[in-house]
Design a protein around this motif. Structure first.
Motif, PDB file in Angstrom:
ATOM      1  N   ARG A  37      -6.210  15.363  13.238  1.00 48.79           N
ATOM      2  CA  ARG A  37      -6.042  14.589  14.466  1.00 48.79           C
ATOM      3  C   ARG A  37      -5.097  15.323  15.406  1.00 48.79           C
ATOM      4  NH1 ARG A  37      -8.480  12.816  17.410  1.00 48.79           N
ATOM      5  NH2 ARG A  37      -8.333  10.837  18.479  1.00 48.79           N
ATOM      6  N   ILE A  74     -13.886  10.861   8.616  1.00 50.03           N
ATOM      7  CA  ILE A  74     -13.344   9.827   7.745  1.00 50.03           C
ATOM      8  C   ILE A  74     -14.470   9.034   7.080  1.00 50.03           C
ATOM      9  CG2 ILE A  74     -12.064   7.667   7.742  1.00 50.03           C
ATOM     10  CD1 ILE A  74     -10.231   8.929   9.861  1.00 50.03           C
ATOM     11  N   ARG A 133      -5.156  -0.206   7.907  1.00 44.94           N
ATOM     12  CA  ARG A 133      -5.164  -0.406   6.463  1.00 44.94           C
ATOM     13  C   ARG A 133      -4.634   0.800   5.702  1.00 44.94           C
ATOM     14  NH1 ARG A 133      -7.917  -4.432   3.787  1.00 44.94           N
ATOM     15  NH2 ARG A 133      -8.871  -5.968   5.149  1.00 44.94           N
ATOM     16  N   TRP A 134      -4.794   1.981   6.270  1.00 45.39           N
ATOM     17  CA  TRP A 134      -4.238   3.152   5.577  1.00 45.39           C
ATOM     18  C   TRP A 134      -3.778   4.168   6.597  1.00 45.39           C
ATOM     19  CZ3 TRP A 134      -8.981   3.852   7.346  1.00 45.39           C
ATOM     20  CH2 TRP A 134      -9.531   5.125   7.415  1.00 45.39           C
ATOM     21  N   GLU A 135      -3.180   5.258   6.128  1.00 46.32           N
ATOM     22  CA  GLU A 135      -2.403   6.164   6.983  1.00 46.32           C
ATOM     23  C   GLU A 135      -3.128   6.591   8.263  1.00 46.32           C
ATOM     24  OE1 GLU A 135      -2.500   6.177   3.796  1.00 46.32           O
ATOM     25  OE2 GLU A 135      -0.694   6.996   2.854  1.00 46.32           O
ATOM     26  N   ALA A 136      -4.395   6.962   8.130  1.00 42.71           N
ATOM     27  CA  ALA A 136      -5.085   7.554   9.280  1.00 42.71           C
ATOM     28  C   ALA A 136      -5.584   6.494  10.262  1.00 42.71           C
ATOM     29  CB  ALA A 136      -6.253   8.410   8.788  1.00 42.71           C
ATOM     30  N   VAL A 158     -10.792  -0.684   2.060  1.00 42.30           N
ATOM     31  CA  VAL A 158     -10.838   0.278   3.169  1.00 42.30           C
ATOM     32  C   VAL A 158     -12.210   0.950   3.237  1.00 42.30           C
ATOM     33  CG1 VAL A 158      -9.861   2.403   4.075  1.00 42.30           C
ATOM     34  CG2 VAL A 158      -8.358   0.701   3.072  1.00 42.30           C
ATOM     35  N   TYR A 203      -8.683  11.978   2.566  1.00 40.77           N
ATOM     36  CA  TYR A 203      -8.778  10.971   3.619  1.00 40.77           C
ATOM     37  C   TYR A 203      -7.386  10.509   4.046  1.00 40.77           C
ATOM     38  CZ  TYR A 203      -8.290   8.439  -0.636  1.00 40.77           C
ATOM     39  OH  TYR A 203      -7.821   8.050  -1.848  1.00 40.77           O
ATOM     40  N   ILE A 204      -6.347  11.211   3.587  1.00 42.77           N
ATOM     41  CA  ILE A 204      -4.990  10.863   4.023  1.00 42.77           C
ATOM     42  C   ILE A 204      -4.370  12.048   4.767  1.00 42.77           C
ATOM     43  CG2 ILE A 204      -2.675  10.223   3.277  1.00 42.77           C
ATOM     44  CD1 ILE A 204      -3.960   8.602   1.040  1.00 42.77           C
ATOM     45  N   PRO A 220      -7.104  13.715   7.705  1.00 43.78           N
ATOM     46  CA  PRO A 220      -7.291  13.050   9.009  1.00 43.78           C
ATOM     47  C   PRO A 220      -6.055  13.175   9.893  1.00 43.78           C
ATOM     48  CG  PRO A 220      -8.019  11.618   7.235  1.00 43.78           C
ATOM     49  CD  PRO A 220      -7.364  12.798   6.582  1.00 43.78           C
ATOM     50  N   THR A 221      -4.874  13.023   9.287  1.00 44.22           N
ATOM     51  CA  THR A 221      -3.649  13.098  10.078  1.00 44.22           C
ATOM     52  C   THR A 221      -3.464  14.505  10.645  1.00 44.22           C
ATOM     53  OG1 THR A 221      -2.766  11.528   8.493  1.00 44.22           O
ATOM     54  CG2 THR A 221      -1.202  12.505  10.014  1.00 44.22           C
ATOM     55  N   TYR A 254       0.841  -1.200   0.000  1.00 45.87           N
ATOM     56  CA  TYR A 254       0.000   0.000   0.000  1.00 45.87           C
ATOM     57  C   TYR A 254       0.874   1.248   0.000  1.00 45.87           C
ATOM     58  CZ  TYR A 254      -2.971   3.716   1.813  1.00 45.87           C
ATOM     59  OH  TYR A 254      -3.608   4.905   1.982  1.00 45.87           O
ATOM     60  N   GLU A 255       1.873   1.267   0.890  1.00 40.10           N
ATOM     61  CA  GLU A 255       2.780   2.417   0.967  1.00 40.10           C
ATOM     62  C   GLU A 255       3.503   2.623  -0.364  1.00 40.10           C
ATOM     63  OE1 GLU A 255       3.226   4.557   3.299  1.00 40.10           O
ATOM     64  OE2 GLU A 255       2.165   3.669   4.989  1.00 40.10           O
ATOM     65  N   ARG A 309      -3.527   3.876  11.456  1.00 41.82           N
ATOM     66  CA  ARG A 309      -2.408   3.103  11.998  1.00 41.82           C
ATOM     67  C   ARG A 309      -2.335   3.211  13.527  1.00 41.82           C
ATOM     68  NH1 ARG A 309      -1.578   1.326   7.432  1.00 41.82           N
ATOM     69  NH2 ARG A 309      -0.395   2.314   5.753  1.00 41.82           N
ATOM     70  N   PHE A 340      -7.331  11.030  22.449  1.00 42.80           N
ATOM     71  CA  PHE A 340      -6.713  10.059  21.553  1.00 42.80           C
ATOM     72  C   PHE A 340      -6.899   8.652  22.107  1.00 42.80           C
ATOM     73  CE2 PHE A 340      -4.349  13.929  20.651  1.00 42.80           C
ATOM     74  CZ  PHE A 340      -4.303  13.922  19.270  1.00 42.80           C
ATOM     75  N   ALA A 376      -0.701   8.731  14.922  1.00 39.56           N
ATOM     76  CA  ALA A 376      -0.631  10.182  14.716  1.00 39.56           C
ATOM     77  C   ALA A 376       0.188  10.873  15.810  1.00 39.56           C
ATOM     78  CB  ALA A 376      -2.038  10.779  14.670  1.00 39.56           C
ATOM     79  N   SER A 429       1.186   4.010  -3.044  1.00 40.37           N
ATOM     80  CA  SER A 429       0.812   5.418  -2.866  1.00 40.37           C
ATOM     81  C   SER A 429       1.993   6.324  -3.194  1.00 40.37           C
ATOM     82  CB  SER A 429       0.239   5.672  -1.470  1.00 40.37           C
ATOM     83  OG  SER A 429       1.236   5.648  -0.507  1.00 40.37           O
ATOM     84  N   LYS A 462       4.168  13.363   3.321  1.00 37.30           N
ATOM     85  CA  LYS A 462       4.431  12.545   2.137  1.00 37.30           C
ATOM     86  C   LYS A 462       3.784  13.087   0.877  1.00 37.30           C
ATOM     87  CE  LYS A 462       2.224   8.570   1.748  1.00 37.30           C
ATOM     88  NZ  LYS A 462       1.833   7.178   2.048  1.00 37.30           N
ATOM     89  N   GLU A 488      -2.583   5.786  18.896  1.00 33.42           N
ATOM     90  CA  GLU A 488      -2.725   6.155  17.497  1.00 33.42           C
ATOM     91  C   GLU A 488      -1.368   6.588  16.954  1.00 33.42           C
ATOM     92  OE1 GLU A 488      -5.847   9.010  16.738  1.00 33.42           O
ATOM     93  OE2 GLU A 488      -6.951   8.306  18.479  1.00 33.42           O
ATOM     94  N   LEU A 494     -14.290   9.134   3.237  1.00 31.72           N
ATOM     95  CA  LEU A 494     -13.811   7.897   2.621  1.00 31.72           C
ATOM     96  C   LEU A 494     -14.921   6.875   2.416  1.00 31.72           C
ATOM     97  CD1 LEU A 494     -11.422   6.259   1.638  1.00 31.72           C
ATOM     98  CD2 LEU A 494     -10.913   5.640   3.989  1.00 31.72           C
TER      99      LEU A 494
END
Lengths: 322, 101
Positions: free
Chosen positions: A282, A294, B51-54, A218, A274-275, A278-279, A29-30, B56, B84, B17, A33, A173, B15, A298
């Motif tokens: 958060r 999300i 499954r994806w970045e947010a 996902v 959605y990448i 969210p990060t 996946y990484e 993990r 969190f 993050a 992307s 990224k 998380e 998503l």
């Protein structure tokens, strides 16, 4: 006929719904992307090498304004839907920022339809990633200040400072690879990129298909969450993108873009991150309900845009440009 | 075996993050050595499949003097637990070169 890459996405959703054990390794996946971001950047960079950069200033400015305005416009609407202030700000940030994969699917659909489009559109993606996040964070901070003024804080660390956030978004990224790919493409030009075209340009759509299979898995996993949040995520997830697409298409038309360019800008405005979002949210607004944003971005908007939205936005662009 | 020394192991599941912030906190409060692994986590109220970045989740494992481990956990509770996903647990461990922890 539905685009073949979308069929891969639907296969992923189906696999998830029937409880298949299908799972792509995280490292793949990484890798996929990273590949997609670099390839999209490179392709845009090649176009940049062919034209003067100063001519792009109006487009860049318009993308920044468009991305920044979306959370501000959505905020009152989301508040009217009874979302708490921080959640309204966070959801707005997700829609103000963009989805690179939605952009990639739209590019593929436009190419398949044989419509002319600006090849440097990847630059818009890179530019539009951050402004919506900034607007969303500003809205959330304002809401928190008001809440703090009326009652004592329930505890927890305050959101991260702007410096750390800027670092997170600008050197994260997606922006790093998109801008890096753009720069490499622009510096190397067609002749320089030719030796790596067999890896970075030709297999693009196949890689996109594989990535969409994973995103289907996902997104399928978020469908249960849709039920949990009820009508509000459906209203936001399906109702908001077409309206934002109108704003994007109008911006594209004002900039004098090609039909494909108008459709791409409409898609970018309609897409939700959605990448990156969210990060970033958060860390900046930990009080917001991350699952809500999300799930809307998503679980609902991404599938909607991929399957229904993009053909709609292309038709809209054709109608406007006529 | 000779020369065993008692230390406390603190495991923080959180998380991804906030990974860099947890490491900075642990370092600031006197931890000298830690390991971090990507994990998948689930509970009755939530599943984080990574499954994806947010989505993990990480596990930060550190060994330190009991009072350092306690102070780190206390700070994590104050700063991160309200908003969190965080779970922590302690265990007593024996180490061979105590100055390294």
């Amino acid at each position: 006929m539905i685009d073949v890459v979308v069929l891969f996405f639907l296969l992923g959703v189906f696999a998830r719904l029937v409880g298949s054990d299908l799972r792509l390794p995280e490292a793949l996946y990484e890798t996929l992307s990273i590949y997609l971001l670099l390839a999209i950047g490179l392709k845009g960079g090649l176009e940049l090498s062919r034209q003067p950069l100063a001519a792009l200033a109006p487009e860049v400015a318009a993308c920044i304004v468009l991305g920044f305005s979306i959370p501000l416009a959505l905020y009152p609407l989301l508040r009217a839907l009874k979302l708490p202030a921080v959640d309204a700000a966070a959801v707005g940030a997700h829609y103000g920022s963009v989805s690179v994969v939605t952009f990639a699917v739209a590019s593929a659909a436009i190419a398949r339809a044989g419509l002319p489009a600006e090849s440097h559109a990847a630059l818009w993606v890179a530019v539009m990633e951050a402004p919506g996040l900034v607007a969303g964070i500003l809205l959330a901070r304002r809401a928190q200040r008001r809440a703090d003024a009326t009652k004592a804080d329930a505890g927890g660390a305050a959101g991260q400072g702007w410096g750390a956030l800027a670092h997170e978004v600008l050197f994260g990224k997606s922006v790093l690879l998109l801008l890096g790919g753009l720069a490499i493409g622009a510096v190397a030009g067609d002749a320089g990129v030719a030796p790596i075209a067999a890896v970075f340009l030709d297999p693009f759509k196949g890689v996109l298909a594989l990535f969409l299979l994973e995103l289907g898995l996902v997104a399928g996993g978020r469908l249960a969450e849709v039920r949990r949040f009820g009508a509000v995520v459906l209203i936001v997830g399906i109702g908001v993108p077409p309206v934002l697409a109108l704003a994007g298409a109008a911006t594209g038309w004002l900039l004098g873009l090609s039909v494909g360019g108008i459709a791409l800008l409409a898609t970018l405005a309609a897409s939700a991150s959605y990448i990156a979002a969210p990060t970033a949210m958060r860390i900046a607004v930990p009080q917001a309900n991350a699952a809500l944003s999300i799930t809307a971005a998503l679980g609902v908007t991404f599938p909607f845009n991929i399957v229904i939205g993009i053909p709609l936005y292309i038709a809209l662009a054709q109608a406007i440009a006529r | 075996m000779r020369g065993k020394h008692r230390k406390t192991q603190l495991v923080i599941v959180a998380e991804a993050a906030i990974e860099s912030r947890l490491v900075a906190l642990a370092r600031r409060m006197g931890a000298q050595r830690w390991t971090i692994t990507d994990i998948r986590a689930a509970g009755l109220d939530e599943v984080r499949e990574g499954r994806w970045e947010a989505d993990r989740t990480i596990e930060l494992r550190l060994i330190a003097d009991p009072e350092v481990a306690d102070a780190i956990a206390e700070q994590v509770l104050t700063d991160y637990a309200p908003h969190f996903g965080v779970a922590m647990h302690f265990s007593e461990v024996s180490v061979l070169r105590p100055e390294r922890f």
